[in-house]
Design an enzyme around this catalytic site. Structure first.
Site, PDB file in Angstrom:
ATOM      1  N   VAL A   3       0.836  -1.200   0.000  1.00  0.00           N
ATOM      2  CA  VAL A   3       0.000   0.000   0.000  1.00  0.00           C
ATOM      3  C   VAL A   3       0.872   1.251   0.000  1.00  0.00           C
ATOM      4  O   VAL A   3       0.575   2.229  -0.690  1.00  0.00           O
ATOM      5  CB  VAL A   3      -0.964   0.000   1.198  1.00  0.00           C
ATOM      6  CG1 VAL A   3      -1.870   1.223   1.154  1.00  0.00           C
ATOM      7  CG2 VAL A   3      -1.807  -1.273   1.215  1.00  0.00           C
ATOM      8  N   ASP A   4       1.952   1.236   0.749  1.00  0.00           N
ATOM      9  CA  ASP A   4       2.893   2.351   0.726  1.00  0.00           C
ATOM     10  C   ASP A   4       3.474   2.550  -0.676  1.00  0.00           C
ATOM     11  O   ASP A   4       3.656   3.686  -1.129  1.00  0.00           O
ATOM     12  CB  ASP A   4       4.033   2.109   1.716  1.00  0.00           C
ATOM     13  CG  ASP A   4       3.690   2.556   3.127  1.00  0.00           C
ATOM     14  OD1 ASP A   4       3.146   3.659   3.276  1.00  0.00           O
ATOM     15  OD2 ASP A   4       3.970   1.805   4.067  1.00  0.00           O
TER      16      ASP A   4
END
Length: 381
Positions: free
Chosen positions: A167-168
């Protein structure tokens, strides 16, 4: 030869992963990135083991090349004045503090756009700036509440996170894209603007077909292990000595698979004639494929199937995957001979290929405060 972002100055107030990966992407293509850290430094400097040959955290090393580093204390008026001097001359600022924190120091966008109207100010948060502003933006948490864990793992097992802070990474790429869009628009308007990216929205958008199906049907997808909700056979299979991934995308490829498995009639079986049929009978099909696949090893099957036009490959380790990319001539690894330290070290290359102005690898990730003279010069300018 010049690069696309030559002349673009970036003040990087971010740390850990999403922000630093975003700014490294800009730096790889010519932007001058000044990494501003506290006295404690970016948290990933201390995330060890593992460390590389230089004794540096491999986590920090992975997202901070091509940058310069200074130390600033936002609570120190002298330091803050120097930082504002740098921001006044910058094109881009990237930050991933919790919403509201930088406003305490006059470093929020509403104030900085008065100082520098051309500034592109990128904020990366976990859950936006409204009701979720106080929530901590940790990748594991977002994978959980964002639904990604609910579709990851075996059907009869527990929800699982992806094996990297995906997600980062998604947020980093969204932030870089937003910054480039804002810089392009600035060419006509002469004005900067604020770019806002949050991890929750990034994971929802990143799940693409899974979120789309949920919106269309009102039903959330279930975990399928390595299987695909809409295509079969499109998953991993046990072989005689390992695991292979087979990604059949159409009836022609399925017929070729059946021929290689030694059972061409399987393609005419009413249970498997169309993709819709195969999805409905996925479990039965997997049993038949694995029974035939047991006769050979994963590497043998991968070569044989690919030669016949069936997308297939054995499940590699990361080291094997890097080696595979090298075999294909993709040049996944680059060496940087750092002019500042004289050290040569390896990095994973940028995945973005440009024919005339490719990424350049100028310097290894900086030591904490390595370029502090740049900060001191801001006071004398």
């Amino acid at each position: 030869m010049g690069q696309p972002l030559d002349g673009i100055k970036v003040v990087d107030l971010s740390r850990i992963l999403a922000g630093p990966l975003c700014t490294m992407t800009l730096a790889d293509f010519g932007a001058q990135v000044l990494k501003v850290e506290s006295k404690a430094g970016d948290e990933t400097r201390g995330w060890t083991p593992p460390v590389n040959a230089q004794g540096v955290s491999t986590y920090y090393w992975s997202v901070n090349r091509n940058k310069q580093a200074v130390i600033a204390d936002f609570g120190n008026p002298e330091h803050l004045a120097r930082l504002l001097e740098l921001i006044q001359d910058a094109d881009v600022l990237v930050e991933n503090f919790r919403p509201g924190v930088l406003a305490k120091f006059g470093l929020d966008y509403s104030r900085l756009k008065e100082l520098n109207p051309e500034l592109v100010y990128c904020s990366i948060s976990g859950f936006g700036e409204q009701q979720g502003a106080a929530f901590p933006g940790f990748d594991l948490l977002v994978q959980a509440v964002g639904g990604l864990m609910s579709i990851t793992g075996e059907p009869d097992g527990a929800p699982s996170k992806v094996g990297v802070a995906l997600v980062d990474v998604l947020a980093a790429h969204n932030a870089a894209t937003g910054i480039l869009l804002a810089l392009r628009e600035r060419e006509s308007s002469g004005l900067g603007q604020r770019v806002s990216v949050n991890l929750l929205s990034s994971v929802l958008a990143g799940m693409t077909n899974q979120t789309s199906s949920t919106l269309a049907t009102g039903t959330s997808p279930a975990r399928l292990g390595n299987a695909h909700p809409s295509i079969a056979p499109y998953e991993t299979f046990n072989t005689g000595d390992g695991v292979i991934a087979i990604a059949v995308g159409n009836d022609r490829q399925f017929a070729a698979l059946c021929r290689q498995l030694g059972d061409p009639a399987l393609a005419e079986d009413p249970r498997f004639v169309t993709n819709t049929d195969r999805v409905a009978h996925r479990a039965e099909l997997k049993t038949l494929i694995e029974a035939a696949a047991a006769e050979r090893g994963a590497a043998s099957w991968a070569g044989r199937l690919m030669e016949s036009g069936v997308p297939a490959g054995k499940v590699n380790t990361i080291a094997q995957a890097i080696g595979f990319a090298q075999e294909l001539g993709l040049d996944p690894v680059v060496a940087i001979n750092d002019p500042g330290t004289g050290e040569t070290a390896t990095h994973l290359a940028s995945p973005i290929g440009l024919s005339r102005t490719p990424a350049q690898y100028r310097s290894n990730p900086p030591a904490h405060g390595q370029h502090q003279e740049l900060f001191e010069q801001a006071a004398r300018a």
